[in-house]
Design a protein around this motif. Structure first.
Motif, PDB file in Angstrom:
ATOM      1  N   ARG A 236      28.635  15.217  23.201  1.00 42.08           N
ATOM      2  CA  ARG A 236      27.222  15.151  23.589  1.00 42.08           C
ATOM      3  C   ARG A 236      26.565  13.790  23.391  1.00 42.08           C
TER       4      ARG A 236
ATOM      5  N   SER B 200      16.951  15.658  15.107  1.00 34.20           N
ATOM      6  CA  SER B 200      17.776  16.429  16.035  1.00 34.20           C
ATOM      7  C   SER B 200      17.875  15.695  17.371  1.00 34.20           C
ATOM      8  N   ALA B 201      18.605  16.291  18.306  1.00 30.12           N
ATOM      9  CA  ALA B 201      18.766  15.674  19.628  1.00 30.12           C
ATOM     10  C   ALA B 201      17.636  16.043  20.585  1.00 30.12           C
ATOM     11  N   ASP B 202      16.691  16.844  20.145  1.00 25.78           N
ATOM     12  CA  ASP B 202      15.761  17.467  21.090  1.00 25.78           C
ATOM     13  C   ASP B 202      14.847  16.515  21.857  1.00 25.78           C
TER      14      ASP B 202
ATOM     15  N   HIS C 159      19.547  21.304  16.661  1.00 23.11           N
ATOM     16  CA  HIS C 159      19.104  21.141  18.038  1.00 23.11           C
ATOM     17  C   HIS C 159      18.590  22.484  18.562  1.00 23.11           C
TER      18      HIS C 159
ATOM     19  N   SER D  13      14.139  22.212  16.485  1.00 23.39           N
ATOM     20  CA  SER D  13      13.100  21.182  16.370  1.00 23.39           C
ATOM     21  C   SER D  13      12.071  21.305  17.494  1.00 23.39           C
TER      22      SER D  13
ATOM     23  N   TYR E 142      19.526  16.734  29.340  1.00 27.29           N
ATOM     24  CA  TYR E 142      19.435  17.545  28.117  1.00 27.29           C
ATOM     25  C   TYR E 142      20.017  18.928  28.371  1.00 27.29           C
TER      26      TYR E 142
ATOM     27  N   TYR F 124      23.098  20.345  26.332  1.00 27.70           N
ATOM     28  CA  TYR F 124      22.697  21.271  25.257  1.00 27.70           C
ATOM     29  C   TYR F 124      22.425  22.692  25.755  1.00 27.70           C
TER      30      TYR F 124
ATOM     31  N   HIS G 144      14.403  22.309  28.758  1.00 23.20           N
ATOM     32  CA  HIS G 144      13.480  21.702  27.795  1.00 23.20           C
ATOM     33  C   HIS G 144      12.056  22.193  28.056  1.00 23.20           C
TER      34      HIS G 144
END
Lengths: 349, 349, 349, 349
Positions: B210, B99-101, B78, B81, B110, B114, B118
């Motif tokens: 998460r 990934s979680a992106d 994460h 990416s 987000y 994280y 973003h």
């Protein structure tokens, strides 16, 4: 499309055959028998196969099997297969027998290890020992395939290049085998009870394991010498996978390349043999072949003592049972040797 | 033939992608990158894949990737990416990001989970959340697929039929998840050290996991209500497999058939959902889906207390990661949904 | 020296009692009964105890037990203990019953969960529920101790400080329990067969687990409120140890110190409770109490949702069975509470 | 009360010493050193010991150790202990060294296996090899005890009765050892990462394992002959326990009673040796000695081939490390040999 029957389909070997054949493009499974579960859906016993089969278990019927199947896979106990095979062959069916009943050429040796007078000694010669790395040509068109035992498979694959080569005149071998719990089959027992089996490191049948008979037969035929093998199995915690550590005293000190060559040349072109040497995973480990039909072969060479150990790793339900049976069947039919057997091993598992 | 690149190919998700794609008839893997192992053979790190790949790991090069690949699978951490995706899309490549992106639609959420602002919030809308059971239609032709987290997948699949139905007005859910060690990735740590991890029953990230963000997003979109989910993961001894036990307080006592119908209708026709009810294996168990892309869904209904638990079992590396990524990719390309994913689960394993 | 008899001595609870009592300075085990193994040495069944006992298993004899024992530990199935207890008490023996037969005060609740009309309802009031953290004073001099179930022990110890405090008015609790295979006892079954049990993550008795009755009784008595508990057990791969994750919705957001205090004050001075908070092992894990009588209690507080989980870790054969029985016995006799129970837990194990 | 220091107290051997000494009536642990964790509580690293120790880890100080300790247990890596021992002895302290630095009498052999010129060869003669079954008398009053390696312990105990007896003139032995993960110590590595280690059956150091040096030394001294031993270790899934399978080719066929007698007489009166024969657990299994200092010895006799295997099972952290160190220490001080070591093994575990 070849129609297949799996006789004794509720055990682990039967289940593994069903798993492989579910995606085999040339085979349709038409019949799966089980005395205990006749009438029940296959997924009741094999929950992994939910969605793959619509047929139910049935009782075995010698009368009807001929209408339903071209090949019969027998997943029955030793001493039981005996009674099915001659009739099935007479009916013109191909038989792949996963029991020990037709593996040994010499009925006296069969009697020594299994305690049974073999009623069909003449069939023993017709049976092909289904280890394709040794009997590829004989398997073509074979009508009766005697599929090898798991510990025998691992042991023979370890020692074949050694006895065939010029490594030692000392032909008594120790094959110290480490086996996972699925080797014991699907029937619960005191020893298989999870709290007792988990974390065990437990020798069993340690004063003489039956698979030695197969190993001695095959290694003696191969080498033309009188080979003796002692197989000492140890039950450990894993569910799948077996490792044979075959210990050899060399006649003279040999370098690693020499040994590597001996093994590599012996197995040249063999589809399911992988030779392991060096890297961060320098020895075979059954962990890395789970779910596949590979046998990984490697070695350790202690020059100080002229001691060589050949390691042979298999998935006991695949190369040690159902996978090898399908491999032999494929060869017998002229299919690609790896039909139904191409999915790579799982990792990690 | 679609040319695929696996970026970050030395981890478990990367390895699992390589395992699946090795037999995918429409895909050829042309590039596998790894900073640490560039120049080394793939089987050095993935010994299960010995014999399946002849290419080596390489360093990632944004310049050359366009010549080599049509689709890029990103198996990166994460926050990493993030920096690859926009450029790859610009170059006309399809991106499947594991990934979680790009999973969360709301950049503030987000950031909450994280800790990152973003940088490409506009791309979030273009990304399709790669859970085919909810977004099948949107996946067709998708250029950017954000493949879900494993615990999110298990939790969403458990709760989707419940929030979509009329079972409860209490929209705060507990998802008590039991996870295997491969979920933690391929990098050793104190907690993953075998003597410490084996036999552990160990909660972790238990004050807020998460994957709850994904679950809340998807379940809220699906139901049109404000759903809250608390995911509490527990590390246990297995290597593969995760089970989510999602606990629900029903509004009124419901009978089993009623609940079964709610789930069965919701998942009608879904290729990789199996609904479990009754028999000798009455509840889902990840053990029986190892190596496959299935999610097995079942439930327990304690009428006395109007407590319902939905169990959702997956193989965390398959339906929880690489398998689902390939499933989404297949849909996006108009291939059979199960291409490369048809081998049945192993048993026992 | 107190003379002790262990009735039903071939199971895991019986074996664990023998293991503990082998070094208990105030106890001599004079009698160990087993119908199946009468006449056989104890170490035949309990190979760990080779060298510790010279007596053999015998058949139980109500006539002779009075000459041989001062205290009788009953390791018999539910519904069987019932028939032994009244006579043993009449003969003046102390009874520590490890079955469920005398745990519940209300015979109707006993009937609801166990399907048996209790034949001795008057004895239910005389029995002391052997959870020393709640009933220390009553245990002094107790003649009939009903030793708690393992999942009940873990659940009650998790929730007792919560229901006694002012944390929530929502008195329906989920106790999601992860249990090891030894909880199922020493008798093999399909589900305990190693290849099936190993790597399982398998819910069982998930629509209503009997130990809920004990938990509801004890937590309701303690709090003076009507507490409801749903216990959902999950079988996992370990051999020993159980973890209860008791999920609570708080009335209002609480800080960690507040919760810690509530637990710490409740368990102040309790010999076998360890409260876990922070450090590199921030939550209880049964792995670190194997072989000991400890219960480790800790928690996770997700403020975002006002969700609190209390974790309670025990060794199911010690604090969950034999260890707790000896602890209660010690208190009843005025011995040190930890007599025979002072060896630290193993690590790693 | 003897004051003890544990140097290198954060590893598994250190932790096991602390676990044993916590209840040893003649010992008080005053000092536990760890460079990495100095100032931190012992239970931070050893969560099982919560509640047992109030002291913290400290840095080692040669100046102060004399004021604090009468005996020093050294749990340091090979090559590091070397530098501590002479000074500690000079200061009049007793030293129990758990490294390999003082186990070998011949400094050239030490150099061959460990690659280090031994700086204190004269001390090698003064050190007593701490295997009480062979050196009980020498241990009385010993000032420097070199505690054996785990695989050496298992191998020597298996082969000692054989080389001392008249069983074979073939003095090259294979000791095929199966070892649990805790043998590798507390430091994480690629190979100890749970997803890689669990379910492994993995040979390691298979072309020459260092413990062979100890085994050859001790067996040669004992028998007066030149004994050669090849130790081939295999990493398996368990956390604790090791089994050595020592394979022997007998000169002539021998019956079981003969072999049993040879072993039983050799170990007559030895407190921690249990000889296993027959029953439903006919061979040694480390599973049944977990947490104890026992070595269980048994055998399998394949008369057909005159092949004998001696099995030797130990808990690698107890008889293979800390337990044996305390046993030797007890003897050196004239205490009961089993002081601190009387708790029976766990079962099941």
């Amino acid at each position: 499309m070849i129609r297949a029957a799996v006789i004794g389909g509720s055990g682990y070997t039967g289940g593994e055959l069903l798993r492989i054949l579910a995606t085999h493009p040339q085979v349709e499974v038409t019949t799966v028998t089980s005395r205990e579960y006749a009438g029940k859906p296959i997924s009741l016993i094999h929950p992994n196969l939910r969605g793959f089969y619509t047929i139910n278990f049935t009782n075995f019927s010698m009368d009807k099997i001929g209408e339903k199947a071209d090949v019969v896979f027998l997943g029955l106990p030793h001493g039981v297969s005996l009674n099915y095979v001659p009739k099935l062959l007479e009916m013109g069916l191909q038989v792949v027998d996963l029991s020990a009943d037709f593996r040994l050429k010499n009925p006296e040796i069969y009697k020594y290890w299994y305690g049974i007078d073999h009623p069909y000694p003449d069939l023993l010669d017709k049976a092909v020992y289904g280890l394709p790395e040794l009997h590829y040509e004989q398997l073509k068109g074979a009508k009766l395939i005697a599929s090898p035992g798991c510990n025998a498979t691992a042991t023979i694959l370890a020692l074949a290049p050694i006895v065939k080569g010029d490594f030692t005149r000392d032909l008594r071998f120790i094959s110290d085998v480490k086996v996972s719990s699925s080797e014991g089959g699907a029937k619960p027992s005191e020893g298989s009870h999870h709290p007792e089996r988990q974390n065990a490191i437990r020798p069993y049948e340690a004063d003489g394991h039956r698979h030695a008979a197969e190993a001695e037969q095959e290694l003696s035929i191969l080498s033309g010498k009188d080979v003796k093998v002692s197989i000492i199995p140890h039950a450990i915690s894993s569910v799948r996978g077996a490792l044979a550590s075959a210990h050899v005293w060399l006649d003279t000190e040999r370098n690693d390349m020499d040994i590597w060559k001996g093994i590599a040349e012996f197995y040249k072109g063999k589809r399911f043999i992988r030779i392991i040497r060096g890297g961060i995973h320098p020895y075979p480990d059954p962990k890395y072949i789970i779910g596949s039909n590979f046998a990984d072969i490697g070695f350790a060479n202690e020059k100080r003592l002229k001691r060589l150990t050949i390691f042979s790793a298999i998935d006991n339900l695949m190369k040690g049972a159902a996978g090898q049976a399908v491999q032999s069947f494929n060869i017998s039919r002229g299919f690609r040797e790896d039909e139904g057997l191409r999915t790579p091993p799982l990792r990690p598992a």
